[in-house]
Design an enzyme around this catalytic site. Structure first.
Site, PDB file in Angstrom:
ATOM      1  N   LYS A   1      -8.468  70.956 -40.028  1.00  0.00           N
ATOM      2  CA  LYS A   1      -7.434  70.002 -40.447  1.00  0.00           C
ATOM      3  C   LYS A   1      -7.417  68.794 -39.504  1.00  0.00           C
ATOM      4  CE  LYS A   1      -3.032  70.597 -39.056  1.00  0.00           C
ATOM      5  NZ  LYS A   1      -2.357  69.445 -38.453  1.00  0.00           N
TER       6      LYS A   1
ATOM      7  N   ARG B   1       2.645  63.056 -38.372  1.00  0.00           N
ATOM      8  CA  ARG B   1       2.358  62.210 -37.219  1.00  0.00           C
ATOM      9  C   ARG B   1       0.934  61.636 -37.256  1.00  0.00           C
ATOM     10  NH1 ARG B   1       3.547  60.751 -31.992  1.00  0.00           N
ATOM     11  NH2 ARG B   1       1.747  60.742 -30.643  1.00  0.00           N
TER      12      ARG B   1
ATOM     13  N   CYS C   1       5.625  67.455 -36.865  1.00  0.00           N
ATOM     14  CA  CYS C   1       6.315  68.676 -36.452  1.00  0.00           C
ATOM     15  C   CYS C   1       7.380  68.358 -35.421  1.00  0.00           C
ATOM     16  CB  CYS C   1       5.320  69.643 -35.822  1.00  0.00           C
ATOM     17  SG  CYS C   1       4.315  70.534 -36.995  1.00  0.00           S
TER      18      CYS C   1
ATOM     19  N   PRO D   1       5.775  60.311 -28.416  1.00  0.00           N
ATOM     20  CA  PRO D   1       5.763  58.847 -28.531  1.00  0.00           C
ATOM     21  C   PRO D   1       4.350  58.315 -28.771  1.00  0.00           C
ATOM     22  CG  PRO D   1       5.925  59.476 -26.235  1.00  0.00           C
ATOM     23  CD  PRO D   1       5.915  60.759 -27.025  1.00  0.00           C
ATOM     24  N   MET D   2       4.224  56.971 -28.843  1.00  0.00           N
ATOM     25  CA  MET D   2       2.905  56.357 -29.088  1.00  0.00           C
ATOM     26  C   MET D   2       2.517  55.355 -28.015  1.00  0.00           C
ATOM     27  SD  MET D   2       2.302  55.765 -33.113  1.00  0.00           S
ATOM     28  CE  MET D   2       0.745  54.975 -32.760  1.00  0.00           C
ATOM     29  N   ASP D   3       3.169  55.460 -26.861  1.00  0.00           N
ATOM     30  CA  ASP D   3       2.937  54.450 -25.824  1.00  0.00           C
ATOM     31  C   ASP D   3       1.474  54.377 -25.377  1.00  0.00           C
ATOM     32  OD1 ASP D   3       3.657  57.079 -24.825  1.00  0.00           O
ATOM     33  OD2 ASP D   3       3.471  56.236 -22.814  1.00  0.00           O
TER      34      ASP D   3
ATOM     35  N   ILE E   1       1.868  71.033 -22.857  1.00  0.00           N
ATOM     36  CA  ILE E   1       1.508  69.855 -23.649  1.00  0.00           C
ATOM     37  C   ILE E   1       2.729  69.274 -24.367  1.00  0.00           C
ATOM     38  CG2 ILE E   1      -0.023  68.947 -25.458  1.00  0.00           C
ATOM     39  CD1 ILE E   1      -1.521  69.955 -22.972  1.00  0.00           C
TER      40      ILE E   1
END
Ligand code: UD1
Length: 423
Positions: free
Chosen positions: A22, A94, A118, A124-126, A330
């Site tokens: 996936k 995501r 999830c 975040p996407m920093d 993580i």
């Protein structure tokens, strides 16, 4: 809404075929945006997350047809002119954020909603944003959307990631294939899904070196061509089904499973008295004898123990002989399966990112609720050897990431069925 009903029963035996990964497929699909020519993926898994990515890419103008009952995805982006990834699709998953790099590389601008996914932490996407800014992008957050533009296109850069994020590595590698000059990504993620993505990009004509190490070098090219690429086997699905005979007893062969992608996980199974052997077609798993042993687990980036197998490993350790400590490094908030396992009689104490599991002889069936993808499958695994019936509600999480789980486990002797409210 569907439920999965499991009657705990005895040992399992037989074969399970492993599907394409996936997480690899979700990174490979946006690569279609990088080329005007067709990209065809074979061995694609048939999952709702893949359908979500299909919907997203189609909304951007890509044409996608599925063949061989969904196992082949034929994609073409020659007419993909839209650069806006809408909230209504992105919020479902995501991994939708993986269109950001390819859209910027192709159009020089992109508008991408901040993702959902999830509920296992802030996510975040920093790291993605910092890296793309170093390549010359200007990015601002407005109305829940990232608005990214470049003046004169993306430029190669030396980019050290503050953390080896899987998604950021994938986004930057894709963006850099069409950037001007050379990009050197250090502290890059080394996951097998990234290696698979790079192999596909290389088939498309990209110039990339160092995948699978922590430094990836990408020499930008003017254009990429089409390609056909087989999606790598799913190591997380493999690990999940390896735990089925470990929990319920018996012996199962996983066709297409690859031991070399699961080193740290196999070491832990060995320590728990579970035998894993490589076979011609994949790998075979068997519990040595008696109860499994307790073991401590710390989740880490690849090649460490995968966070995506932590919930399933906890299900195994609930009935181990002794006390096991699991540390999640993580994601914060990734022990939501623990209260559900406790409802089945498990003894688990969660303190922050550490769960202490005291093994009990046997779990008992109960109605439980799936809270995220890997949590839901951990409850199914726990139910395989529990006394009586377990009903797992909210299985739509499961359908995001496991193809036909009830058929696959049913074929090796598990008493498992899907019940729909319409039945
Ligand atoms: C991918 C996988 C997911 C897996 C995870 C870790 C896909 C589709 N999903 O998710 O199944 O659990 O890798 O192996 O491949 N982070 C930041 N800032 C960022 C990006 C990430 O702080 O910009 C943090 C996250 O909050 C998280 C950690 O880094 O705590 C790991 O995230 P990352 O490696 O990016 O995971 P994903 O790519 O989202």
């Amino acid at each position: 809404m569907d439920r999965i009903v499991v009657q705990g029963n005895g040992p399992l035996s037989g074969e399970i075929a492993i599907s394409g990964a996936k997480n690899a497929c979700l990174a490979l699909m946006p690569a279609t945006l990088l080329s005007e020519e067709p990209l065809t993926l074979t061995n694609a898994p048939r999952l709702s997350d893949i359908r979500t990515m299909t919907t997203l890419l189609e909304s951007l103008g890509a044409e996608i047809s599925t063949m061989q009952d969904g196992k082949v995805l034929a994609m073409s982006s020659h007419a993909a002119e839209n650069h806006v990834a809408d909230y209504d699709i992105v919020r479902k998953m995501r991994a939708s954020n993986l269109v950001l790099g390819p859209l910027l590389a192709r159009h020089g601008h992109a508008v991408v909603s901040l993702p959902g996914g999830c509920a296992i932490g802030a996510r975040p996407m920093d790291i993605h944003i910092d890296a793309l800014e170093q390549m010359g992008a200007e990015i601002e957050l407005r109305d829940g959307y990232l608005h990214a533009t470049t003046k004169g296109g993306l430029k190669g850069a030396e980019i050290p990631l503050r953390f080896a994020s899987v998604g950021a590595t994938e986004n930057i590698v894709m963006a850099a294939t069409l950037a001007k000059g050379t990009t050197v990504l250090s502290n890059a993620a080394r996951e097998p899904e990234i290696v698979d993505l790079v192999e596909c990009l290389r088939r498309m004509g990209a110039q990339i070196e160092g995948e699978g190490t922590d430094t990836i070098t990408i020499q930008g090219v003017d254009r990429l061509s089409g390609a056909t690429h087989p999606v790598v086997a799913d190591r997380i699905e493999t690990g999940t089904f390896m735990l089925a005979p470990a929990i319920a007893g018996g012996e199962v062969e996983l066709i297409g499973g690859r031991i070399n992608l699961l080193g740290a996980f196999c070491e832990k199974l060995d320590a728990c008295e579970i035998d894993v052997t490589e076979t011609e077609k994949g790998l075979r798993v068997k519990r040595r004898n008696g109860r499994v042993g307790a073991v401590d687990v710390v989740t880490e980036i690849f090649p460490g123990f995968p966070t995506d197998l932590q919930a399933q490993m906890m299900a195994l350790l609930c009935t181990a002989d002794g006390v096991s400590v699991l540390e999640e490094k993580i994601f914060e908030n990734r022990f939501m399966h623990a209260p559900e396992l406790i409802r089945m009689g498990a003894q688990i104490d969660v303190q922050g990112g550490i769960a202490t599991v005291t093994g009990v002889e046997r779990l008992r069936g109960a109605p439980v609720m799936a809270t995220d993808l890997r949590a839901s499958v951990s409850l199914i695994l726990a139910a395989l050897a529990a006394e009586g019936e377990t009903v797992i509600n909210r299985v739509y999480h499961l359908d995001r990431g496991y193809e036909r789980v009830e058929e696959k486990l049913g074929a090796v002797g598990a008493k498992i069925e899907r019940v729909s409210d319409n039945d």
